[in-house]
Design an enzyme around this catalytic site. Structure first.
Site, PDB file in Angstrom:
ATOM      1  N   GLY A 192       4.881  -0.118   7.393  1.00 22.08           N
ATOM      2  CA  GLY A 192       4.140   1.018   6.836  1.00 22.08           C
ATOM      3  C   GLY A 192       5.015   2.099   6.228  1.00 22.08           C
ATOM      4  O   GLY A 192       6.239   1.955   6.097  1.00 22.08           O
TER       5      GLY A 192
ATOM      6  N   GLU B 210       6.792  -8.813  13.349  1.00 28.26           N
ATOM      7  CA  GLU B 210       6.752  -7.551  12.624  1.00 28.26           C
ATOM      8  C   GLU B 210       7.380  -6.457  13.480  1.00 28.26           C
ATOM      9  O   GLU B 210       6.687  -5.858  14.324  1.00 28.26           O
ATOM     10  CB  GLU B 210       5.305  -7.170  12.297  1.00 28.26           C
TER      11      GLU B 210
ATOM     12  N   SER C 158       7.358  -3.887   5.487  1.00 26.09           N
ATOM     13  CA  SER C 158       7.950  -3.373   4.249  1.00 26.09           C
ATOM     14  C   SER C 158       8.459  -4.471   3.324  1.00 26.09           C
ATOM     15  O   SER C 158       9.475  -4.284   2.637  1.00 26.09           O
ATOM     16  CB  SER C 158       9.075  -2.371   4.564  1.00 26.09           C
TER      17      SER C 158
ATOM     18  N   HIS D 168      -1.812  -6.650  15.980  1.00 27.95           N
ATOM     19  CA  HIS D 168      -1.051  -5.888  14.982  1.00 27.95           C
ATOM     20  C   HIS D 168      -0.499  -4.617  15.633  1.00 27.95           C
ATOM     21  O   HIS D 168      -1.152  -4.012  16.498  1.00 27.95           O
ATOM     22  CB  HIS D 168      -1.938  -5.537  13.785  1.00 27.95           C
TER      23      HIS D 168
END
Ligand code: PGA
Length: 261
Positions: free
Chosen positions: A178, A172, A218, A100
């Site tokens: 975030g 991502e 998002s 991540h």
């Protein structure tokens, strides 16, 4: 998400929620999504919640996988503070999230380390959800594609093709994740997804073309349908918008609009 592929939809709680809150989320989610078919859901709580969520998951695990947010590559040893793949597997966890963007940024995880983690996770029978994506700076220099290719080539080095059915990839872009993240443009996501498929096929052969590919960053009920409709995207990986059960359900409903019609 194309119609002939299984769809995937899940959330990562990051460093939020007590064990009791995570278990309540799981149980409520199971009740709220009971009739849904053809969609693989997953929830990734913090490691302190895993045992409690596993204990609360009876009867729902095939539909709603439970994932860990990280693991170390060694099976055991003098690595204070770390948790190994075999420990997660024994706990009954279904998958492990690796790479991540927050792990790469704040905890300086390198691709070489991630390669060890991916191979270790697969070796102990877990599914691996590997995240890749370029930073805003890399994008501004026009090397986003190089970053994604590098991450996949190193992270999946020596990946055992016979275990490919336990591999999932999340694209991502770091700049989209975030607070302060900007949702990506679906056309750019489709281009990245095509690139990822090409690299996976190079690395793994034809089966690389059917590895589930999720988009994250998002995602919310207002934009989920646009990402979910992309031909090379098989699912969505959601943070903030899915941290409440109604938010999870609203975002999922939006993503499934074309599926249910
Ligand atoms: P976000 O998080 O949906 O809150 O942007 C996504 C992620 O970190 O995977």
């Amino acid at each position: 998400m194309s119609r002939d592929r299984c769809r995937y939809f899940g959330t990562n709680f990051k460093m939020h929620q007590t064990p009791a809150e995570s278990a309540q989320f799981y149980v409520e989610l199971a009740a709220m999504t009971g009739a849904l078919e053809g969609v693989q859901l997953f929830v990734i709580p913090p490691c302190t919640s895993l045992a409690t969520v596993v204990a609360a998951s009876d009867g729902h695990r095939e539909r709603i996988w439970i994932g860990a947010q990280n693991m170390y590559w060694a099976p055991e040893g003098a690595y204070t503070g770390e948790i190994s793949g075999p420990m997660l597997a024994k706990l009954g966890v279904d998958l492990v999230l690796l790479g991540h963007a927050e792990r790469r940024e704040h905890f300086h995880e390198t691709d070489v380390e991630l390669n060890k983690k991916v191979l270790a996770g697969i070796a102990c029978g877990l599914r691996v959800l590997l995240c890749v994506g370029e930073t805003a700076e890399e994008r501004s220099f026009g090397v986003g594609a190089e970053t994604i290719s590098r991450q996949l080539k190193i992270d999946l080095h020596h990946f055992p093709v016979e275990a490919v059915d336990r591999l999932l990839i999340a694209y991502e872009p770091v700049w989209s994740i975030g607070e302060g993240g900007v949702p990506a443009n679906p056309a750019d996501v489709e281009a990245a997804a095509k690139l990822i498929r090409a690299v996976l096929t190079d690395l793994l052969g034809p089966v690389g073309g059917v590895v589930p590919l999720l988009y994250g960053g998002s995602v919310n009920p207002g934009n989920a349908a646009g990402f979910a409709a992309l031909p090379d995207i098989d699912g969505l990986f959601v943070g903030r918008a899915a941290w409440s059960v109604p938010g999870f359900r609203d975002t999922l409903d939006a993503a499934l609009m074309d599926h249910q019609s």
